[in-house]
Design a protein around this motif. Structure first.
Motif, PDB file in Angstrom:
ATOM      1  N   PRO A 270       0.893  -1.241  -0.031  1.00  0.00           N
ATOM      2  CA  PRO A 270      -0.013  -0.181   0.300  1.00  0.00           C
ATOM      3  C   PRO A 270       0.862   1.365   0.175  1.00  0.00           C
ATOM      4  O   PRO A 270       0.595   2.130  -0.538  1.00  0.00           O
ATOM      5  CB  PRO A 270      -0.901  -0.141   1.198  1.00  0.00           C
ATOM      6  CG  PRO A 270      -0.912  -1.526   1.486  1.00  0.00           C
ATOM      7  CD  PRO A 270       0.227  -2.201   0.988  1.00  0.00           C
ATOM      8  N   GLU A 271       1.941   1.359   0.677  1.00  0.00           N
ATOM      9  CA  GLU A 271       2.846   2.573   0.892  1.00  0.00           C
ATOM     10  C   GLU A 271       3.290   2.946  -0.646  1.00  0.00           C
ATOM     11  O   GLU A 271       3.415   3.910  -1.136  1.00  0.00           O
ATOM     12  CB  GLU A 271       3.790   2.425   1.716  1.00  0.00           C
ATOM     13  CG  GLU A 271       4.672   3.532   2.153  1.00  0.00           C
ATOM     14  CD  GLU A 271       5.673   3.635   3.000  1.00  0.00           C
ATOM     15  OE1 GLU A 271       6.581   4.505   3.367  1.00  0.00           O
ATOM     16  OE2 GLU A 271       5.779   2.444   3.800  1.00  0.00           O
ATOM     17  N   GLN A 273       2.441   1.810  -3.640  1.00  0.00           N
ATOM     18  CA  GLN A 273       1.364   1.891  -4.423  1.00  0.00           C
ATOM     19  C   GLN A 273       0.656   3.546  -4.311  1.00  0.00           C
ATOM     20  O   GLN A 273       0.605   4.116  -5.387  1.00  0.00           O
ATOM     21  CB  GLN A 273       0.128   0.985  -4.321  1.00  0.00           C
ATOM     22  CG  GLN A 273       0.469  -0.211  -4.660  1.00  0.00           C
ATOM     23  CD  GLN A 273       0.227  -0.443  -6.337  1.00  0.00           C
ATOM     24  OE1 GLN A 273      -0.857  -0.991  -6.787  1.00  0.00           O
ATOM     25  NE2 GLN A 273       1.328  -0.938  -6.786  1.00  0.00           N
ATOM     26  N   LYS A 274       0.675   3.969  -3.064  1.00  0.00           N
ATOM     27  CA  LYS A 274       0.573   5.286  -2.791  1.00  0.00           C
ATOM     28  C   LYS A 274       1.563   6.409  -3.511  1.00  0.00           C
ATOM     29  O   LYS A 274       1.201   7.424  -4.198  1.00  0.00           O
ATOM     30  CB  LYS A 274       0.397   5.642  -1.397  1.00  0.00           C
ATOM     31  CG  LYS A 274      -0.232   7.120  -1.118  1.00  0.00           C
ATOM     32  CD  LYS A 274      -0.405   7.333   0.357  1.00  0.00           C
ATOM     33  CE  LYS A 274      -0.779   8.550   0.547  1.00  0.00           C
ATOM     34  NZ  LYS A 274      -1.121   9.069   2.192  1.00  0.00           N
ATOM     35  N   ALA A 277       1.103   6.391  -7.099  1.00  0.00           N
ATOM     36  CA  ALA A 277      -0.170   7.296  -7.468  1.00  0.00           C
ATOM     37  C   ALA A 277       0.120   8.544  -7.571  1.00  0.00           C
ATOM     38  O   ALA A 277      -0.308   9.391  -8.457  1.00  0.00           O
ATOM     39  CB  ALA A 277      -1.336   6.647  -6.833  1.00  0.00           C
ATOM     40  N   GLU A 278       0.874   9.101  -6.509  1.00  0.00           N
ATOM     41  CA  GLU A 278       1.094  10.445  -6.438  1.00  0.00           C
ATOM     42  C   GLU A 278       1.905  11.013  -7.476  1.00  0.00           C
ATOM     43  O   GLU A 278       2.020  12.030  -7.643  1.00  0.00           O
ATOM     44  CB  GLU A 278       2.096  10.489  -5.035  1.00  0.00           C
ATOM     45  CG  GLU A 278       1.209  10.255  -3.756  1.00  0.00           C
ATOM     46  CD  GLU A 278       2.134  10.598  -2.512  1.00  0.00           C
ATOM     47  OE1 GLU A 278       1.727  11.080  -1.479  1.00  0.00           O
ATOM     48  OE2 GLU A 278       3.228  10.080  -2.722  1.00  0.00           O
ATOM     49  N   ASP A 285      -3.902  -0.873  -6.685  1.00  0.00           N
ATOM     50  CA  ASP A 285      -4.409  -0.878  -5.250  1.00  0.00           C
ATOM     51  C   ASP A 285      -5.620   0.171  -5.392  1.00  0.00           C
ATOM     52  O   ASP A 285      -5.452   1.228  -5.821  1.00  0.00           O
ATOM     53  CB  ASP A 285      -3.270  -0.384  -4.345  1.00  0.00           C
ATOM     54  CG  ASP A 285      -3.900  -0.060  -2.656  1.00  0.00           C
ATOM     55  OD1 ASP A 285      -3.747  -1.037  -2.154  1.00  0.00           O
ATOM     56  OD2 ASP A 285      -4.365   0.956  -2.618  1.00  0.00           O
ATOM     57  N   ALA A 288      -5.426   3.215  -3.128  1.00  0.00           N
ATOM     58  CA  ALA A 288      -4.570   4.341  -3.788  1.00  0.00           C
ATOM     59  C   ALA A 288      -4.901   5.123  -5.092  1.00  0.00           C
ATOM     60  O   ALA A 288      -5.060   6.487  -5.466  1.00  0.00           O
ATOM     61  CB  ALA A 288      -3.017   3.756  -4.022  1.00  0.00           C
ATOM     62  N   GLU A 291      -7.686   7.813  -4.149  1.00  0.00           N
ATOM     63  CA  GLU A 291      -7.268   8.632  -3.435  1.00  0.00           C
ATOM     64  C   GLU A 291      -6.602   9.673  -4.435  1.00  0.00           C
ATOM     65  O   GLU A 291      -6.874  11.033  -4.473  1.00  0.00           O
ATOM     66  CB  GLU A 291      -6.093   8.319  -2.377  1.00  0.00           C
ATOM     67  CG  GLU A 291      -5.863   9.682  -1.602  1.00  0.00           C
ATOM     68  CD  GLU A 291      -4.781   9.203  -0.620  1.00  0.00           C
ATOM     69  OE1 GLU A 291      -4.016  10.212  -0.205  1.00  0.00           O
ATOM     70  OE2 GLU A 291      -4.416   8.020  -0.424  1.00  0.00           O
TER      71      GLU A 291
END
Length: 332
Positions: A270-271, A273-274, A277-278, A285, A288, A291
């Motif tokens: 998850p970290e 993938q975030k 995406a950023e 995920d 992410a 978001e």
């Protein structure tokens, strides 16, 4: 105690030192435009690794055109892991005996933790009113993207344009090839990799539109905010997987097999993938993706399998010597 102290002094005098745990080290060989992405990924992974093992880790990066990077590894560049932008470049390493032939099956999503697509970046106000691939073959439009002979990024541009032309012309191969040939004729300079093409467009101010991965268009627009670049998503594009693998022979030699595997696993976490995406990469995920949904406009995505019969067939028909790419790239 005196004997111990004397021994320590003697060792120091003779140039010896008490053994110190070596710092863990990893070399990630990656595609050209991934510098900023891994500048964010690597510290986050290092923190996680330190918390789990108590050891520090140094992650070195090498960036360049994906196909050129694969050749460099075959010639001796000691990559522990590769994070590339097309599967054929990892297949080359598998054929060379450096990576297991079943590398796609070792991680989820065919060993692709994230994906993107060819998209456009235009100048402030979009003065040429560029909305889709069809606008890129107009006589008044100059297009910038790298050389598909050296860049995986550019190969996806080629495939995206070809897929669009097939879609518009009911599968007519001759019309698709004519379309791509005209697109190539509108390119004033072919750089070797995606980042050089970005520099040509953004800093040398050559061209009306840059074609690159959607993730790069987002990063450039953010970095060059004062220039007012605008992102344009075409109506149709080709899905660009970003495959990853441990380079088995090198990791075994370096004793980095677990470190390398954990590093790639982090891209799926998850970290990781975030962070992806950023940086405008599309991820699997759901949390992410939701978001950062505003980073990802709707687009009709086709795949290399659907349109071109898979990478093996695309390589043979389009990218091999004397293939379709050579016929449309002539005299460029």
């Amino acid at each position: 105690m005196k004997h111990a102290l004397f021994g320590a002094v003697l060792a120091a005098g003779l140039g010896f030192a008490a053994p110190v745990l070596a710092q863990d080290k990893l070399l990630n060989v990656s595609y050209d435009i991934a510098r900023e992405l891994f500048a964010a990924i690597n510290p986050a992974f290092a923190e996680k690794w330190k918390a789990e093992t108590g050891r520090d880790v140094t992650i070195d990066q090498s960036h360049g055109g994906s196909s050129r990077q694969a050749r460099a590894i075959l010639e001796g560049l000691p990559a522990d892991v590769v994070t590339f932008n097309q599967v054929t470049d990892i297949d080359v390493l598998a054929e060379g005996g450096l990576i297991a032939k079943d590398w796609r099956d070792r991680l989820p999503n065919n060993a692709s933790p994230y994906y993107s697509l060819p998209a456009f970046l235009v100048r402030q106000g979009n003065p040429k009113n560029i909305r889709d691939w069809s606008d890129l073959v107009r006589d008044d439009v100059k297009v910038v993207f790298p050389n598909p002979k050296t860049s995986g990024n550019a190969r996806y541009t080629y495939l995206g344009a070809y897929a669009f032309a097939l879609d518009q012309n009911r599968g007519d191969q001759a019309k698709a090839q004519a379309f791509v040939k005209k697109l190539f004729s509108n390119v004033p300079v072919f750089d070797t990799g995606g980042r050089a093409a970005t520099t040509t467009f953004a800093e040398r101010e050559i061209g009306d539109v840059l074609i690159t991965f959607e993730a790069e268009t987002g990063g450039i627009a953010r970095e060059y905010g004062d220039k007012g670049f605008e992102r344009v998503t075409p109506s149709l594009s080709v899905m660009a997987d970003f495959p990853v693998s441990v380079v088995d022979e090198v990791a075994k030699k370096n004793g980095t097999e677990k470190l390398a595997a954990d590093y790639l696993d982090f891209l799926y976490a998850p970290e990781g993938q975030k962070i992806l995406a950023e940086h405008f990469y599309r991820v699997h995920d759901e949390a992410a993706a939701e978001e950062f949904a505003e980073n990802f406009p709707e687009v009709k995505l086709v795949t290399v399998d659907d349109v071109f019969g898979g990478w093996e067939k695309a390589q043979a028909e389009h990218f091999a010597e004397g293939g379709i790419l050579d016929s449309v790239f002539v005299n460029q």
